[in-house]
Design an enzyme around this catalytic site. Structure first.
Site, PDB file in Angstrom:
ATOM      1  N   CYS A  31      49.564  56.831  79.180  1.00 55.51           N
ATOM      2  CA  CYS A  31      48.724  55.799  78.569  1.00 55.51           C
ATOM      3  C   CYS A  31      47.898  56.414  77.454  1.00 55.51           C
ATOM      4  CB  CYS A  31      47.807  55.201  79.611  1.00 55.51           C
ATOM      5  SG  CYS A  31      48.753  54.396  80.896  1.00 55.51           S
ATOM      6  N   TYR A 170      60.796  51.747  86.954  1.00 54.39           N
ATOM      7  CA  TYR A 170      59.536  52.433  87.264  1.00 54.39           C
ATOM      8  C   TYR A 170      59.022  52.050  88.657  1.00 54.39           C
ATOM      9  CZ  TYR A 170      54.507  53.507  86.303  1.00 54.39           C
ATOM     10  OH  TYR A 170      53.218  53.961  86.327  1.00 54.39           O
ATOM     11  N   HIS A 173      53.194  55.635  90.996  1.00 55.51           N
ATOM     12  CA  HIS A 173      51.758  55.353  90.864  1.00 55.51           C
ATOM     13  C   HIS A 173      51.240  54.258  91.787  1.00 55.51           C
ATOM     14  CE1 HIS A 173      52.414  57.384  86.818  1.00 55.51           C
ATOM     15  NE2 HIS A 173      51.627  58.165  87.521  1.00 55.51           N
ATOM     16  N   ASP A 266      48.400  62.104  90.632  1.00 51.91           N
ATOM     17  CA  ASP A 266      49.393  62.527  89.641  1.00 51.91           C
ATOM     18  C   ASP A 266      48.700  63.266  88.493  1.00 51.91           C
ATOM     19  OD1 ASP A 266      51.847  62.740  88.374  1.00 51.91           O
ATOM     20  OD2 ASP A 266      51.697  60.789  87.411  1.00 51.91           O
TER      21      ASP A 266
END
Ligand code: ADP
Ligand code: SF4
Length: 691
Positions: A31, A170, A173, A266
């Site tokens: 991000c 995906y 997360h 992460d």
């Protein structure tokens, strides 16, 4: 220079399904606060990674349908064809340098805020959203699942049209619709998409198959999967369902990008984890698949990277933060300049940009996020405009960065530092618990400065205003510009957000500041820390004093300790640690007065007073800029002009106390703007809405 042949292996091409990466350096999705709102900034930032040698350069999460967004955070968007041109800017930029462009297709399920769209979030079962927002999701029925598959397929086709070479399915997360289907904690369905692991994996499998079917002829289909969620048996664990899922889908995708969850795990900071912290969790993956495996772990050392490949832990070195701190990391290794890598310090200031919905910034790399709007390149800088000499006073992060950037422009720079050690607050703070890696801010700059012939560094040289005027004309110095990077010192009177006047009664109790403790002053007995700063130092000093055997009470007017560290993904870890080591935490409370052997506390809501007995008080509230030199010189313009000094400026904390990132940026900006034309009104470009 030639690269060390030991590292040749890092530059081998890797085949990923129908495409080939030119080497093993893989910028995983990250991000950046630019997203769909700032596509030109984004394309220029990603291009820098490609130019710097990353063989694969990915987007951040890109939302595939209007039923999922996370506004007000700014991420990517691929809701319809209208979003293709913005993303194509990035793929074109990445392709210019022979790199592959990857896109992380995202639907956040019940983790979508949908603040913008007002569409209720969807999930395998109905449930409250994770934030405290009064929102509950809609449980997907079969037709919703069919719709979701259709949206994902369309997004993959649009991604291909936008020029992407690698398309992600995906499931990492803990914040993706796919990870929700995988999780027995969240997926309570009783149909073929819930219950057994095989059923929970069904949608993941279908999505990989759909994507391969749609675009697999020319695009690689990657998966991103978190093998460990740290939720115990209710979640995915590396030794149980995480492993089983990899086994079940082993050969289906073209590439496995594996990590741990959630984002705070992460992207763990150096305060909590060292380089390579994910390896123990993900190392099993390669034994289960023949497809290339990518992993991350804040890798900045080429030797660690080499070892990972040689030991068969991964095939490509994944990096988000190391590629932010140094977009040219691969090039530097390739050219035998690995000692010039600007190593990530693991502070997560980069994450704060995303959290605050503003373009990414980085402590180590002041050009990050400024590639388009200011035209800054991390490895190139405008040549000098004159032969003028520049004196920089203060060798903290701001002075060091300014000296380096001016030196790289070709200016003759004299850097004077009062103490024997360079680095200023970075050197001091890096000796505090958990902050050792922050010393890299100093180390990189000192190394680079020592290589420049036009830089002279004078340690143990505290300069007065008279010295600065007197030395300017001396042959060995001969400067006509002065930049003051003299830092700031912590206030001892408690002034800050809560107290705009000194705290009453401080003369009755031993009072200390962070500077005192970093200077080695010993604090007696039971300590109350009043943290009105709210970033890391309150928690760090609580930890330090507790480790030294003190009873510690941390008082903060905020709802939780070190509250700004929500923006660096650290808050929960900090508070957990302080609780575990026995620090007494008192939140939503001000320190209203001090007295002999005690302090008076005041509830932020009711102003109800309580007392705490203590022997000493550590005030972490606000800083005073060290601008005495500036004031003295500014007041003596006559002597300044007789000495031939044409300009005088404060930078870094001496201008406005801030983070280390702000100090570095301030030094860099001053160097870039030195003798250059500056747009007076808005000194950078903006991405405007076209009417
Ligand atoms: P910043 O974060 O703005 O770089 P720091 O506080 O980290 O600020 O660094 C300021 C540095 O300036 C310190 O290393 C300090 O020793 C040095 N310094 C302060 N005043 C003087 C002075 N008069 N002469 C030389 N060095 C100074
Ligand atoms: Fe690393 Fe900090 Fe830069 Fe992020 S901001 S890339 S953590 S140095």
């Amino acid at each position: 220079m030639k690269r060390d042949p030991r590292y040749d292996i890092l530059f081998e091409p890797v085949k990923i399904g129908p495409v080939t990466a030119k080497n093993r350096f893989f910028q995983v999705p990250h991000c950046n606060g630019m997203g769909y709102l700032r596509p030109r900034s984004l394309a220029a930032m990603r291009e820098m990674k490609a130019e710097g040698g990353w063989a694969v350069v990915c987007t951040e999460e890109v939302y595939i349908h209007s039923s999922s967004e996370c506004d007000s955070m700014v991420e990517g968007r691929l809701w319809d064809d209208g979003d293709i041109p913005a993303l194509a800017l990035m793929t074109e930029a990445v392709h210019k340098h022979g790199s592959l462009a990857g896109i992380e297709l995202q639907h956040a399920g019940y983790c979508s805020t949908n603040n913008f769209s007002r569409i209720p979030p969807i999930s395998p079962s109905t449930m409250s959203v994770d934030s405290y927002a009064p929102v509950q999701s809609h449980a997907m029925n079969k037709s919703d699942i069919r719709d979701f598959r259709k949206w994902h397929r369309r997004a993959a086709l649009r991604a291909k049209q936008a020029g992407f070479d690698l398309i992600y399915v995906y499931a990492a997360h803990s914040g993706t619709l796919l990870s929700h289907f995988l999780s027995r904690r969240i997926n309570k369905r009783t149909d073929e998409y819930g219950g057994s692991l095989e059923n929970r994996v069904r949608l993941f499998r279908e999505l990989i198959e759909d994507t391969k079917d749609a675009v697999g002829d020319s695009c690689a289909v990657a998966v991103r999967f978190a093998v460990e969620e740290f939720l115990g048996p209710q979640g995915i664990t590396a030794d149980n369902e995480g492993r089983d899922i990899v086994e079940m889908l082993a050969e289906l995708p073209d590439l496995w990008d594996v990590n741990i969850s959630d984002w705070s795990m992460d992207s763990a900071t150096s305060r909590f984890e060292l380089e390579g912290y994910q390896e123990p969790y993900i190392s099993f993956v390669k034994s289960l698949t023949s497809k290339p495996v990518v992993g991350v772990g804040r890798y900045t050392s080429p030797d660690s990277m080499l070892s990972l490949i040689q030991r068969g832990v991964m095939d490509m070195i994944g990096a988000a933060r190391p590629s932010i701190a140094d977009p040219f990391l691969p090039k530097k290794i390739e050219e035998g300049r690995e000692d010039e890598i600007r190593e990530c310090i693991g502070c997560n200031i980069c994450v704060s940009g995303d959290k605050l919905s503003v373009p990414i910034r980085c402590t180590q790399n002041p050009t990050m996020g400024e590639e388009w709007r200011r035209g800054w390149h991390p490895e190139q800088i405008e040549a000098k405009k004159s032969d003028d000499g520049v004196l920089i006073v203060g060798g903290g992060p701001s002075g060091l960065e300014c000296a380096l950037a001016l030196g790289q422009r070709g200016y003759r720079v004299i850097l004077a530092e009062a103490s024997a050690e360079l680095g200023g607050r970075v050197s001091r703070e890096s000796r505090l618990p958990g902050l050792a890696e922050w010393g890299r801010v100093r180390d990189y700059r000192v190394l680079m400065l020592e290589r420049l012939a036009n830089i002279s560094i004078y340690r143990e040289n505290p300069l007065s205003a008279a010295d600065i005027i007197e030395f300017s004309a001396e042959d060995q110095f001969n400067y006509s510009h002065v930049l003051l990077a003299t830092g700031a010192r912590w206030r001892k009177n408690g002034m800050g957000r809560v107290h705009r006047e000194p705290i009453p009664g401080l003369e009755k109790i031993p009072v200390f500041t962070p500077d005192d403790i970093m200077d080695g002053v010993l604090v007696p007995g039971k300590v109350v820390i009043f943290d009105d700063d709210h970033y890391y130092l309150g928690g760090v000093f609580a930890e330090k004093l507790r480790a030294e055997g003190h009873e510690v009470i941390l008082v903060t007017p905020a709802p939780d300790v070190s509250t700004w560290t929500h923006n660096t993904l650290e808050q929960k870890k900090i508070q957990k640690k302080l609780i575990e080591i026995g620090v007494e935490i008192i939140t939503q409370t001000e320190l209203s007065a001090a007295a002999t052997g005690k302090v008076e506390l005041s509830c932020v809501f009711t102003a109800r007073k309580t007392e705490k007995l203590c022997d000493s008080l550590l005030l972490i509230t606000e800083r005073t800029p060290n601008n005495e030199l500036f004031q003295a010189l500014d007041a003596d313009q006559g002597s300044m002009s007789r000495a031939g000094i044409k300009s005088l400026k404060c930078i870094g904390d001496s201008f406005a106390p801030g983070t280390i990132a702000v100090a570095v940026y301030s030094g860099h900006l001053a160097a870039r703007e030195f003798q250059s034309e500056r747009q007076e009104e808005v000194p950078f470009m903006r991405e405007r809405i076209q009417l």
